[in-house]
Scaffold this active site. Sequence first.
Site, PDB file in Angstrom:
ATOM      1  N   ASN A  16      57.469  47.602  72.344  1.00  0.00           N
ATOM      2  CA  ASN A  16      58.373  48.350  73.097  1.00  0.00           C
ATOM      3  C   ASN A  16      57.792  49.708  72.725  1.00  0.00           C
ATOM      4  OD1 ASN A  16      60.418  49.812  74.396  1.00  0.00           O
ATOM      5  ND2 ASN A  16      61.931  49.306  72.691  1.00  0.00           N
ATOM      6  N   LYS A  18      59.086  52.709  73.888  1.00  0.00           N
ATOM      7  CA  LYS A  18      60.179  53.601  73.997  1.00  0.00           C
ATOM      8  C   LYS A  18      59.732  54.724  74.842  1.00  0.00           C
ATOM      9  CE  LYS A  18      61.890  51.747  69.766  1.00  0.00           C
ATOM     10  NZ  LYS A  18      62.671  51.688  68.492  1.00  0.00           N
ATOM     11  N   HIS A 108      68.839  46.743  74.910  1.00  0.00           N
ATOM     12  CA  HIS A 108      68.502  47.424  73.461  1.00  0.00           C
ATOM     13  C   HIS A 108      69.306  48.132  72.629  1.00  0.00           C
ATOM     14  CE1 HIS A 108      65.690  49.420  70.746  1.00  0.00           C
ATOM     15  NE2 HIS A 108      64.736  48.574  70.919  1.00  0.00           N
ATOM     16  N   GLU A 110      69.268  50.849  71.165  1.00  0.00           N
ATOM     17  CA  GLU A 110      69.376  52.289  71.625  1.00  0.00           C
ATOM     18  C   GLU A 110      70.053  52.637  72.781  1.00  0.00           C
ATOM     19  OE1 GLU A 110      65.103  53.201  71.688  1.00  0.00           O
ATOM     20  OE2 GLU A 110      65.045  52.791  69.454  1.00  0.00           O
ATOM     21  N   GLU A 178      67.744  41.986  67.120  1.00  0.00           N
ATOM     22  CA  GLU A 178      67.380  43.233  66.318  1.00  0.00           C
ATOM     23  C   GLU A 178      68.526  43.644  65.301  1.00  0.00           C
ATOM     24  OE1 GLU A 178      66.005  46.390  69.585  1.00  0.00           O
ATOM     25  OE2 GLU A 178      68.040  45.679  70.137  1.00  0.00           O
ATOM     26  N   GLY A 184      63.498  51.035  62.306  1.00  0.00           N
ATOM     27  CA  GLY A 184      62.975  52.420  61.930  1.00  0.00           C
ATOM     28  C   GLY A 184      63.132  52.709  60.265  1.00  0.00           C
ATOM     29  N   SER A 224      61.157  46.816  62.285  1.00  0.00           N
ATOM     30  CA  SER A 224      60.241  47.351  61.288  1.00  0.00           C
ATOM     31  C   SER A 224      59.288  45.876  61.056  1.00  0.00           C
ATOM     32  CB  SER A 224      61.030  47.605  59.897  1.00  0.00           C
ATOM     33  OG  SER A 224      61.560  48.630  59.947  1.00  0.00           O
TER      34      SER A 224
END
Length: 266
Positions: A16, A18, A108, A110, A178, A184, A224
Amino acid sequence: MAVNEHPRRTPLIAGNWKMNLDHLQAIAFVQKLAWNLKDAKHDVAAVEVAVFPPFTDLRSVQTLVSADKLPIVFGGQDVSAQDSGAYTGEISGAFLAQLECKYVLIGHSERRTLHAETDEIVSAKVTAALKHNLVPIICVGESAADLELHGPSAVPVAQLRAALAGVTNAADFVVAYEPVWAIGSGKAATPEQAEQVAAQLRLVLTETLGQDVADKTRILYGGSVKGSNIAGFMREPNVDGALVGGASLDIDEFSSIVRFQQHVGL
C-alpha cells in the site's frame, strides 16, 4: 510446520503506497520491482504480488503491467459506495474495474480514523466492490486503547462481522488484520499475536459464511512488516500474507518481503 502450509491459499504480499509516488515514479517502481523479482528467480506462482498506487497512477501501472505482461497485480486504495453521480472526489468501483484492478482496499485504518468511516460505510463499500467484480481487502484492527479496553481480537472480530453483513458465501474477498498500535511504530505485533487474531477472524468466517469460505479466504497481517520479520508471520497457520505500508516504498525491502520463502530455505 512448513511456512504457510496451505495448498488452497496462495500467499499474497500487498504493498500500500498510500499518498506517495506520482505516475512516473510508479512506472519506474513497478518496472524495477519486476526486474528484481525476475533476477532473484522468484516463483511468481508461489506468491501473489500486488501494489496499491494512488488513483492517479493506476492507468500508468495498468498500461505497463499489460504491455510487459508483468507478474504483478494492482488495486485501488479505496472505492465509493456509489456507482456514479454527484459525489465529488469519489472513485466508483466501475472506474476501478475499467482500469483492470483486481483488488481494492476497504476500511483501512487511516480511512476509519482520518475520514471517520464507520462499519456501515465499510460494509457498503464491500458490497459496491463485489458488484463490480473487484476483490475487497477488508481491513480490520484495533488501537492501543481498544486493545487495553477490550482485549485482543474483540474489535477486529466486530469489524469483520459488520463488513460481511451483505456478503454471500459466493464472494471472493481477503481480510487484512492491522493492529493500529503497530502501524508505523517500527514495532510489529509478534507472530503469536497475529496468529491469535487471525484464528479468531477465521472462526468468524466459518460462523458467518461456512467452512469452505473460511478455508479459502486469505488473512493478511499488516503492521511494521519488514524483510527481517515476514518469515515469522508466514510460519503461522492462519496468516496468509502481508499488507505492507512504508516498507513497500523501498524496492529492495519490498522484494525481500515478497521472497519470504527464500529466507527459510524454501
